[in-house]
Scaffold this motif. Structure first.
Motif, short mmCIF file in Angstrom:
data_model
loop_
_atom_site.label_atom_id
_atom_site.label_comp_id
_atom_site.label_asym_id
_atom_site.label_seq_id
_atom_site.Cartn_x
_atom_site.Cartn_y
_atom_site.Cartn_z
N LEU A 138 0.83 -1.20 0.00
CA LEU A 138 0.00 0.00 0.00
C LEU A 138 0.87 1.26 0.00
O LEU A 138 0.59 2.22 -0.72
N ALA A 139 1.93 1.24 0.78
CA ALA A 139 2.82 2.40 0.83
C ALA A 139 3.48 2.64 -0.53
O ALA A 139 3.57 3.78 -1.00
N VAL A 193 9.35 9.81 0.65
CA VAL A 193 8.70 10.45 1.80
C VAL A 193 7.32 9.86 2.03
O VAL A 193 6.93 9.53 3.17
N VAL A 194 6.54 9.70 0.95
CA VAL A 194 5.19 9.15 1.10
C VAL A 194 5.23 7.73 1.63
O VAL A 194 4.50 7.35 2.57
N VAL A 195 6.10 6.89 1.07
CA VAL A 195 6.19 5.50 1.53
C VAL A 195 6.66 5.45 2.98
O VAL A 195 6.14 4.66 3.79
N SER A 196 7.63 6.29 3.35
CA SER A 196 8.12 6.29 4.73
C SER A 196 7.03 6.69 5.70
O SER A 196 6.91 6.10 6.79
N LEU A 197 6.24 7.70 5.33
CA LEU A 197 5.15 8.13 6.22
C LEU A 197 4.10 7.04 6.38
O LEU A 197 3.62 6.78 7.50
N HIS A 200 5.51 4.41 8.59
CA HIS A 200 5.63 4.88 9.97
C HIS A 200 4.30 4.83 10.71
O HIS A 200 4.25 4.47 11.90
N PHE A 201 3.23 5.21 10.03
CA PHE A 201 1.93 5.30 10.71
C PHE A 201 1.15 3.98 10.69
O PHE A 201 0.34 3.74 11.59
#
Length: 754
Positions: A138-139, A193-197, A200-201
């Motif tokens: 999904l990320a 950045v999007v995948v990391s966020l 992370h969440f």
């Protein structure tokens, strides 16, 4: 695909060549007892469980003897050549043992890595694995969507085609490539950045480090490297390629370097995953084979693409020195040597238990710096050719001046760039003055050594900058001279004269360079703790002795310096140096060389020159005197002079030498022969003699055409009874009277008119 298959075949063959002899050695030799590194309690328990009682007793006695001998070794004398050779032999044996261990235990290492991943998946369970892979996918999907939207709405520009005819150098393509690099880098960063966020969440806390290791090294690192490789190699756009090579070499290097990046990313990802899962150090030994794969692959690239790499080093520059051509030719073999030495270094550090020195792949980064540094030289030459203005004028002198400027800029760029490379490499390996001091070098000596090196580098830069500035001035002067020369068949000194700068600057350049070298050497020696006072005292004494013994030489040099400062003469000017007349052919530090009109070369020391009369500076006025009989119409002569001046001004050969045309100045004086009429013209230096010759010719022709004669000196003798025929005695009296009237008459006397 065929190239990729060939590369894989080469890689497997290289591994097989390494594995077979080492494996056979492992089967025939008795495995010695080696302590694990690091020596953790778990590793000790595992070792003891595999050893027999006899092996444990032998190992214990060996360690006790080593502890007992430690104080004696500390008090021993410094190691000699034999001890050094023994230590190197031990290091080599340890390295071979480590290689042997990795080869023999490869199945166990792979199985251990499999157990680590299997235990992790077992801990996750089906539900945990589904959550991990679902969140990760999904990320990635959301990152792709965000990157696509960025390209569609913000970074929409496309790369226009650029033909070879439109491109003059790499700077024509650089803005386009920079725009593409920015576009791809921005998209990759947004994706990361999007995948990391999302990870992370949404990802569970225990699984987040594993996901980040995979994301960072298997996805983000190869994608960023892809953008950089496209920037330099542009495999599908030869018109935008910064690295000068053919399409085949560009594609080969692009795809193979990308493959190496992916292998490195896989190795770093495995290390990150193992660290996140708390795996034992033995599991990290799988990186050994990934390391082998990287180095062998690099070696194959440098062998198969050696012609393309040589073309990259040569660049688009056509005027290369013999050293630059030699460096381009040996670059592939330099790369192979660097690859082999780096591999050996990494293996030795691992065998000695110093793997911490190789953290973060610093040995690979250093290897990349070594391999890229020669390519930076190509970039420096391209930047210099772009920055330096085009050559002015034609001919050998202009070309030499232009090449001197290019070489000076290139040398300065090399010092700056390669100095930065050395500093970056030192920073990478934590090399500093404090580290050198702690290693036994000595803090003060380390500081002084670094200062001396910086002084030498600074002195060299100042020396190059001084040469560059002077060469730029000389280039402007010499290229201007070349523009005026016109006649390529004649030597430059015979066609035009040099300027004042062209005369003064070379001696000044030599003096400044000598001063810079002397000051740099003395300052550097002083910083190293060497007393330079005796050198200065000796130089002073030698200077005094030379001054007394060479007073004439010093007088010549000093006089010549002031002549040059006063701009008394320049090359190819016609001068009178204290009664010696000629054309200035050479100016040295102690003498002036003149060429006489008849051909001889006259060498005059400067101290012998008291006065200088310069006939060839800027402009001149030549005045010509003509004596005509008393009954000549002066107005008619004036008109003849004016007509001659206008005609000569239209002569294509003589007109460039005129500043003002030839014209009459009227009657200058009356003498006992006739009327003296004077004419003058203003000329450029060196042109007066050809003009004067033509004026004499034209005046003679015009006077003859208009019935005007040149006055001649006459002596009138009155003889009584002149109607009668003169006797021989009377003729002698007439001759004596004429000779008395003209005392400077040639033998035979003057014609007497009665």
């Amino acid at each position: 695909m065929r190239s990729l298959a060939s590369m894989v075949a080469h890689l497997l063959f290289a591994m097989a060549v390494m594995i077979v002899p080492v494996a056979s050695l492992a089967q025939t030799a008795t495995e010695p007892v080696t302590l694990p590194n690091p020596l953790t309690p778990e590793a000790v328990d595992s070792l003891v469980s595999r050893l027999t009682d006899e092996q444990v007793r032998s190992l214990l006695l060996e360690r006790l003897d080593a502890v007992a001998d430690a104080p004696k070794a500390a008090e021993a004398e410094p190691a000699g050549p034999a001890d050094l050779a023994s230590a190197l032999g031990d290091i080599a044996l340890d390295t071979l043992a480590a290689w042997r261990y990795n080869v023999v235990n490869t199945p166990e290492i792979v199985a251990a890595e499999g157990r680590v991943l299997g235990n992790y998946l077992a801990t996750l369970g089906w539900s945990g694995a589904a959550v991990f892979f679902g969140v990760f996918l999904l990320a990635v999907l959301l990152g792709i969507i965000a990157e696509t939207l960025l390209y569609r709405f913000y970074l929409t520009s496309r790369i226009p085609p650029l033909t070879e005819s439109d491109r003059r150098d790499i700077f024509e393509a650089l803005p386009i490539l920079a725009k593409r690099l920015w576009r791809e880098t921005a998209g990759t960063l947004l994706f990361f950045v999007v995948v990391s966020l999302v990870v992370h969440f949404l990802m569970p806390v225990r699984d987040e480090p594993v996901a980040h290791a995979i994301l960072r090294w298997i996805i983000f690192f190869p994608r960023l490297s892809l953008a950089v490789l496209r920037f330099f190699l542009a495999p599908k756009r030869s018109d935008l390629r910064l690295m000068y090579c053919d399409n085949k070499s560009a594609k080969y290097l692009f795809f193979n370097f990308l493959g190496i990046v992916m292998v490195i990313g896989l190795a770093l990802a495995l290390l990150g995953v193992n660290q996140a899962l708390g795996a034992t150090p033995d599991v990290d030994r799988i990186a050994f084979w990934l390391n082998v794969a990287v180095f062998v692959w690099l070696a194959i690239i440098f062998v198969r693409a050696r012609d393309g790499l040589r073309s990259i080093i040569r660049g688009r520059t056509t005027t290369l020195t013999s050293f630059e051509l030699w460096a381009a030719h040996v670059y592939p073999w330099f790369g192979l040597a660097a690859i082999g030495l780096t591999w050996i270094f990494a293996s030795v550090m691992g065998a000695m238990g110093q793997s911490e020195l190789l953290r973060d792949g610093r040995h690979l980064v250093s290897l990349a710096v070594l391999l890229i540094a020669p390519m930076l030289d190509t970039l420096i030459r391209a930047i210099v050719q772009h920055m330096v203005p085009p050559m002015r004028g034609d001919g050998a002198v202009a070309m030499r001046a232009y090449d001197a400027n290019l070489r000076a800029y290139t040398r300065i760029g090399r010092v700056v760039v390669f100095g930065a490379v050395i500093l970056i490499t030192a920073r990478l390996w934590d090399m500093s003055m404090m580290n050198m001091a702690s290693a036994g070098v000595g803090e003060q000596f380390a500081v002084h050594l670094v200062q001396a090196l910086m002084i030498c580098v600074s002195g060299y830069l100042v020396w190059e900058i001084v040469r560059l500035l002077i060469n730029r001035k000389l280039a402007n002067e010499y290229t201007a001279v070349s523009d005026q020369a016109g006649d390529e068949d004649k030597p430059l000194s015979q066609t035009v004269k040099s300027s004042r700068l062209g005369t003064v600057l070379p001696p000044i350049s030599w003096a400044l360079q000598a001063v810079i070298i002397i000051l740099t050497v003395l300052t550097a020696l002083g910083n190293l703790g060497i007393d330079v006072t005796p050198l200065l005292a000796g130089a002073g004494i030698a200077g005094i002795a030379i001054g007394f013994g060479a007073q004439k030489l010093v007088s010549d040099v000093v006089s010549g310096l002031f002549f040059l400062i006063d701009d008394a003469f320049r090359l190819n000017e016609f001068i009178d140096a204290g009664g010696t007349i000629g054309t200035v052919e050479k100016i040295s530090l102690r003498s002036l060389q003149l060429r006489d009109a008849k051909g001889p070369v006259l060498i005059i020391p400067y101290s012998n020159i008291k006065t200088v009369t310069n006939f060839g500076r800027d402009w001149g006025i030549m005045k010509l005197r003509f004596t005509v009989p008393f009954d000549t119409d002066v107005e008619k002569v004036r008109k003849i002079f004016k007509r001659i001046g206008l005609e000569l001004m239209e002569n294509p050969e003589l007109a460039p030498g005129f500043i003002e045309p030839f014209k009459s100045q009227g009657v200058a004086e009356f003498n006992d022969v006739g009327i003296v009429v004077r004419g003058k013209f203003m000329h450029k230096p060196g042109a007066q003699f050809a003009i004067r010759k033509q004026i004499f010719k034209r005046v003679q022709e015009e006077f003859a055409a208009n019935g005007i004669q040149f006055a001649r000196r006459e002596v009138r003798v009155s003889v009584s009874g002149s109607d009668e025929k003169l006797t021989e005695e009377q003729l002698h009296e007439v001759g004596a009277a004429a000779a008395h009237a003209v005392p400077d008459a040639p033998p035979g006397g003057k014609q007497a008119k009665t």
